[in-house]
Design an enzyme around this catalytic site. Structure first.
Site, PDB file in Angstrom:
ATOM      1  N   LEU A 250     -87.735  42.382   2.877  1.00  2.00           N
ATOM      2  CA  LEU A 250     -87.666  42.961   1.536  1.00  2.00           C
ATOM      3  C   LEU A 250     -88.468  44.248   1.543  1.00  2.00           C
ATOM      4  CD1 LEU A 250     -88.247  39.854  -0.775  1.00  2.00           C
ATOM      5  CD2 LEU A 250     -86.077  40.940  -0.234  1.00  2.00           C
ATOM      6  N   ASP A 251     -88.028  45.211   0.763  1.00  2.00           N
ATOM      7  CA  ASP A 251     -88.791  46.441   0.617  1.00  2.00           C
ATOM      8  C   ASP A 251     -90.174  46.121   0.073  1.00  2.00           C
ATOM      9  OD1 ASP A 251     -88.776  49.490   0.473  1.00  2.00           O
ATOM     10  OD2 ASP A 251     -89.333  48.932  -1.570  1.00  2.00           O
ATOM     11  N   ARG A 252     -91.137  46.942   0.407  1.00  2.00           N
ATOM     12  CA  ARG A 252     -92.524  46.689   0.009  1.00  2.00           C
ATOM     13  C   ARG A 252     -92.675  46.492  -1.493  1.00  2.00           C
ATOM     14  NH1 ARG A 252     -97.115  49.645  -1.403  1.00  2.00           N
ATOM     15  NH2 ARG A 252     -95.925  51.594  -1.477  1.00  2.00           N
TER      16      ARG A 252
END
Length: 555
Positions: A250-252
């Site tokens: 997942l993106d940060r």
């Protein structure tokens, strides 16, 4: 006199012996005589059968010793060096697989302050083998052209302090010319950006997988400026969950369902489902304005503008993408939208929502004024990529919120990300040579398993950082203080607790130790995009609907 018959072995060992047999058969086949095959093969077999012990040695085995046991092959002799020539040891064989264990987790500790999880500064070794483009260049030239985040005065002082090592020997002269297989080690005083103090909730744990609800602002694994403030390290340090295999990322800034496998076999099995697009993914977000009630399908191709800053845009030259959107609610100002990505490109959901004119409410990239008056709607930007990146960075710099992007002043490039010195093969070799050596990570894929984009890290020159560092290094007293400090890890785990800040020792060479930065607020570290559900052929994992996605929620 005819040649006496030679008894050939029934079974041939693998390797060069079989190859010799094939060569003999090929040569004999050209003459059309079977007898020649035997004679040619006999020439090869006789010396092999004449080995001590009366048989062929298996490839990789030494000759039989007096005691009947095989002796290890003698170590290869070092090549005789010419006058003044420098010896370079062969590359080390590095272990494959999961690379983080108790020794890594014990490097430092956490403390909590103002709703943020913070990491005590610690000393860390950045390691890499000499890249192909560095061969024949001096270490000083490499630092001055490719590692410009610090001035040359810093590297000279670091060398005098013993922090720069070449093939595990201290570097005394930065004019030394690099050779192939040179191994570089640079010890730095490392500071990590803060993340939200919201705990990681474990949704499922069994013999095969660990499924968590990831808070926003946390990277999945070490990258860029983040190491201990990552999901992998927090799970290892606080939940004793080690040797986990990443299934997807997942993106940060994205929260929600995140899966890890406990074994490589499970990881491979689920990864195959992902690659065959058997994995259903459902996200929820809150966007600007009144989103259409009917189902909306966006298939605009997406192109990565910058891996370092983590910026993408719709472009005909980009990769094919498809996202299905369905509005769930509208409160008069913003809409809650369900997102079903059918492909997994970098920032796919966020870029498609921006293109549709409904960016995520608090998106720190795609809902910024830097995109122009229309904020990227319909792909209208009216800026070159370089102008766009500069505008985004300047907007965050004015708000003192570069940490929200996961970058610092030192990370910013002075040109188009060192295009003249980037080589994908070199980057790949460097990453394989040292799995602990993190690279930049702002452009992680929001929905893509394992990611489909490499992330070149081009260290760049920062005028402000250089000026500060140069001033810090003008005093010899700082260097003397550093050289007297024999315990490099004196500030690594001073308190041994995670609840109190403690007093970290300042490092004389560290620019970060001299700078006071504004902490982001916990609100700034939340983006309204959440991975709600992941469903495969044999599993389905869901998290709770976030509070900001409730129908009656008001900001």
């Amino acid at each position: 006199m005819p040649t006496p018959p030679t008894v050939l072995p029934d079974k041939l060992p693998p390797g060069p012996y079989v190859a010799a047999r094939r060569r003999a058969v090929f040569r004999a086949g050209r003459c059309g005589t079977g007898a020649r095959v035997a004679r040619n093969w006999a020439r090869v077999a006789r010396p092999l059968l004449a080995r001590p012990g009366g048989g062929m040695a298996e490839p990789g085995q030494g000759r039989a010793g007096p005691g009947g046991e095989g002796e290890a092959a003698p170590a290869p002799k070092k090549r005789r060096l010419g006058g003044g020539e420098r010896y370079v040891p062969p590359p080390r064989k590095l272990s494959t697989g999961v690379s983080f264990g108790p020794a890594h987790f014990a490097e430092t500790s956490y403390y909590f302050e103002g709703g943020l999880r913070k990491v005590r500064p610690y000393y860390f070794d950045f390691r890499t083998y000499c890249k192909g483009r560095w061969v024949g260049r001096s270490l000083l030239h490499v630092f001055s052209t490719e590692f410009r985040a610090q001035p040359l005065a810093y590297y000279r002082a670091a060398a005098r302090a013993g922090r720069l090592r070449l093939n595990e020997e201290p570097v005394r002269d930065l004019d030394i010319v690099l050779k192939n297989n040179d191994f570089l080690r640079n010890t730095v005083h490392r500071h990590e950006p803060p993340v939200t103090a919201q705990p990681i909730q474990i949704l499922v744990e069994d013999d095969e997988v660990v499924v968590v609800d990831k808070p926003s602002s946390l990277p999945v694994h070490p990258c860029g400026r983040f190491r201990h403030n990552t999901v992998i390290f927090i799970l290892g340090k606080e939940h004793d969950l080690k040797e986990l295999h990443t299934i997807h990322r997942l993106d940060r800034m994205t929260s929600g369902v995140l899966m890890f496998a406990k074994t490589a076999e499970v990881s491979k099995r689920i990864d195959e489902q992902v690659r065959e697009r058997q994995l259903e993914k459902e996200y929820v977000c809150r966007v600007v304005g009144k989103f259409p009630e009917h189902e909306v399908v966006c298939e605009e191709p997406i192109l990565v503008v910058s891996y370092k800053v983590g910026v993408c845009r719709v472009d005909p030259k980009g990769k094919f993408c498809k996202t299905i959107f369905q509005r769930l609610s509208y409160n008069g100002k913003t809409s809650v939208v369900k997102c079903l990505p059918r492909t997994g490109r970098t920032h796919q959901i966020r870029v498609h929502l921006q293109y549709l004119g409904h960016p995520i409410v608090n998106d720190p990239i795609y809902n910024m004024e830097a995109w122009g008056p229309h904020r990227g709607k319909g792909g209208k930007i009216d800026k070159t990529d370089e102008e766009l990146l500069k505008a985004l960075v300047e907007e965050h710099r004015s708000k003192q919120s570069l940490d929200v992007l996961g970058i610092s002043e030192e990370d910013l490039s002075s040109s188009a990300e060192n295009k003249d010195c980037g080589n994908s093969s070199d980057r790949t070799e460097s990453a394989q040579a040292d799995p602990v050596n993190e690279s930049s990570c702002p452009a992680e894929d929001t929905e893509d398993p394992k990611g489909d984009a490499e992330d070149p890290k081009g260290d760049a020159k920062d005028p402000e950082g250089n000026d500060v560092a140069a001033c810090l290094l003008n005093s010899d007293s700082d260097l003397e203080t550093l050289e007297k400090n024999k315990e490099l890890g004196s500030c690594e785990n001073r308190e041994g607790q995670t609840g109190e800040k403690g007093s970290e020792e300042k490092d004389p060479l560290c620019v970060e130790c001299k700078i006071t930065r504004r902490d982001p607020s916990p609100k700034e570290l939340v983006m309204f995009l959440h991975a709600l559900r992941y469903k495969g052929a044999e599993f389905e994992y869901c998290s709770k609907m976030p509070e900001w996605a409730m129908e009656d929620w008001e900001e």
